[in-house]
Design an enzyme around this catalytic site. Structure first.
Site, PDB file in Angstrom:
ATOM      1  N   CYS A 145       2.868 -27.984  -6.179  1.00 19.58           N
ATOM      2  CA  CYS A 145       1.785 -28.649  -5.291  1.00 19.58           C
ATOM      3  C   CYS A 145       0.301 -28.569  -6.319  1.00 19.58           C
ATOM      4  O   CYS A 145      -0.267 -29.670  -6.430  1.00 19.58           O
ATOM      5  CB  CYS A 145       1.814 -28.403  -4.158  1.00 19.58           C
ATOM      6  SG  CYS A 145       1.478 -26.535  -3.761  1.00 19.58           S
ATOM      7  N   HIS A 225      -4.001 -25.797   0.615  1.00 15.91           N
ATOM      8  CA  HIS A 225      -4.847 -24.802  -0.333  1.00 15.91           C
ATOM      9  C   HIS A 225      -5.910 -25.610  -0.617  1.00 15.91           C
ATOM     10  O   HIS A 225      -6.270 -26.732  -0.376  1.00 15.91           O
ATOM     11  CB  HIS A 225      -3.718 -25.273  -1.742  1.00 15.91           C
ATOM     12  CG  HIS A 225      -2.594 -24.705  -1.576  1.00 15.91           C
ATOM     13  ND1 HIS A 225      -2.111 -23.374  -1.246  1.00 15.91           N
ATOM     14  CD2 HIS A 225      -1.399 -25.266  -2.161  1.00 15.91           C
ATOM     15  CE1 HIS A 225      -0.794 -23.316  -1.240  1.00 15.91           C
ATOM     16  NE2 HIS A 225      -0.321 -24.552  -1.740  1.00 15.91           N
TER      17      HIS A 225
END
Length: 351
Positions: A145, A225
């Protein structure tokens, strides 16, 4: 394979990535889900059959346990692979590397996720950067990711002739939300022990020309994140020119704090309001009103949904390996339409 026939896709592993890949495959007009293989006989496998997908056990032992639990099981992974053109491996880290031996013995094309090393497939995939290199290959690896977000954003600057070098700090979620009771962290921060952290070198596995260094720290939250980047440009530029470079990627969504999107939880709430399945944020959500340009220096921050950002990349990787669609832009457009990518900009107005 026949260019008019739908691509039959098997998904091995039905965790946070596998279930999203399965749903995304089912939404594509040129694909059909051959089935899902897993090892569990709990609520996760029940969701497979409730959605109307065919369920397979990873081996006879798992298939028998599923049947004992009252699940409708169509066979084993071996049976699933025999009915598919390609398999997307979404099993836990390092498990896929062992499964690769099975896939090669069967002679089926396969995709692994970013938890595996580049050497497992010899090719790393982000649609906007390495689609053509994946055409007709036996296999590819959809990078993690964070690496996906790095390649998307830096490639947008590179393609505009603006990127010299980039240095990023990553605030990494501690674990996936559904298993935070098992391995989350509380009241502490955990630095990744080496600089650069692994994401920078991994981005170079997609594009070796990128001059990128990353640092990372694990933080006590599970939503997403957060990245902060300092980039040296090739020349002084205006903010609007930089924003236009980011707009060139359909998978970068410009958002504004002025719209109330002041934290990662508010962005996830927007995804829910947009009706995204699992509140998926497929795009890099980059704050346009935070972005700052000082001469040839660029500073910006963005959010990464680690459960969703790799899903459109995986769909494009399927098409590239099979080779029915040769133009990356055509595949990206099809995937975007099927998954509703682009709806953020429509909801917020021009960014």
């Amino acid at each position: 394979m026949n260019g008019n026939r739908k691509i039959r896709v098997a998904v091995n592993g039905y965790g946070v990535i596998g279930k999203r890949v399965a749903d995304a495959v089912a939404r594509q007009g040129d694909m059909e889900l051959a089935g899902v293989s897993d090892i569990n006989a709990d609520w996760r496998s029940r969701m497979v059959t409730q959605k109307g997908y065919q369920l397979f056990g990873a081996a006879k032992e798992q298939a028998d346990l599923m049947r004992e639990a009252g699940l409708d099981v169509s066979g084993t992974l071996e049976d699933l692979l025999a009915a598919a053109d390609l398999v997307v491996d979404c099993t836990p880290k390092h498990v896929a590397a062992k499964n690769v031996e099975i896939y090669r013995q069967v002679g089926i094309k396969f995709i692994v996720q970013g938890g595996e090393k580049h050497t497992v497939t010899g090719h790393s995939f982000v649609a906007e950067s390495s689609y053509v290199g994946a055409l007709d290959r036996e296999s590819t690896r959809v990078v993690s990711c964070n690496t996906t977000s790095i390649v998307r954003t830096l490639s947008a600057l590179k393609n505009a002739g603006l990127l010299r070098r980039a240095r990023g700090t990553l605030l990494r979620r501690a674990t996936d939300p559904w298993e935070s009771h098992l391995g989350g962290i509380m009241n502490t921060l955990v630095p990744e022990p080496e600089i650069p952290s692994h994401q920078g070198p991994d981005a170079k596995s997609v594009d070796p020309e990128l001059d990128v260094v990353t640092m990372a720290v694990k933080v006590p939250e599970t939503l997403a994140h957060l990245h902060y980047w300092a980039v040296q440009l090739t020349r002084p530029a205006e903010k609007e020119e930089v924003l236009e470079a980011f707009r060139s990627s359909s998978r970068i969504a410009l958002i504004r704090m002025a719209d109330g999107l002041t934290a990662i939880n508010t962005v996830k709430e927007l995804m829910a309001d947009l009706g995204r399945p699992h509140d998926n944020l497929y795009e890099v959500a980059l704050w346009s009103d935070m972005l700052k340009v000082e001469g040839d220096e660029l500073f910006y921050g963005y959010m990464v949904d680690n459960q969703a950002i790799v899903i459109p990349e995986t769909i494009d990787a399927i098409r590239a390996l099979v080779g029915q669609i040769r133009d990356p832009n055509e595949s990206i457009a099809r995937t975007n339409t099927a998954l509703g990518i682009g709806t953020i900009a429509k909801a917020l107005g021009d960014q």
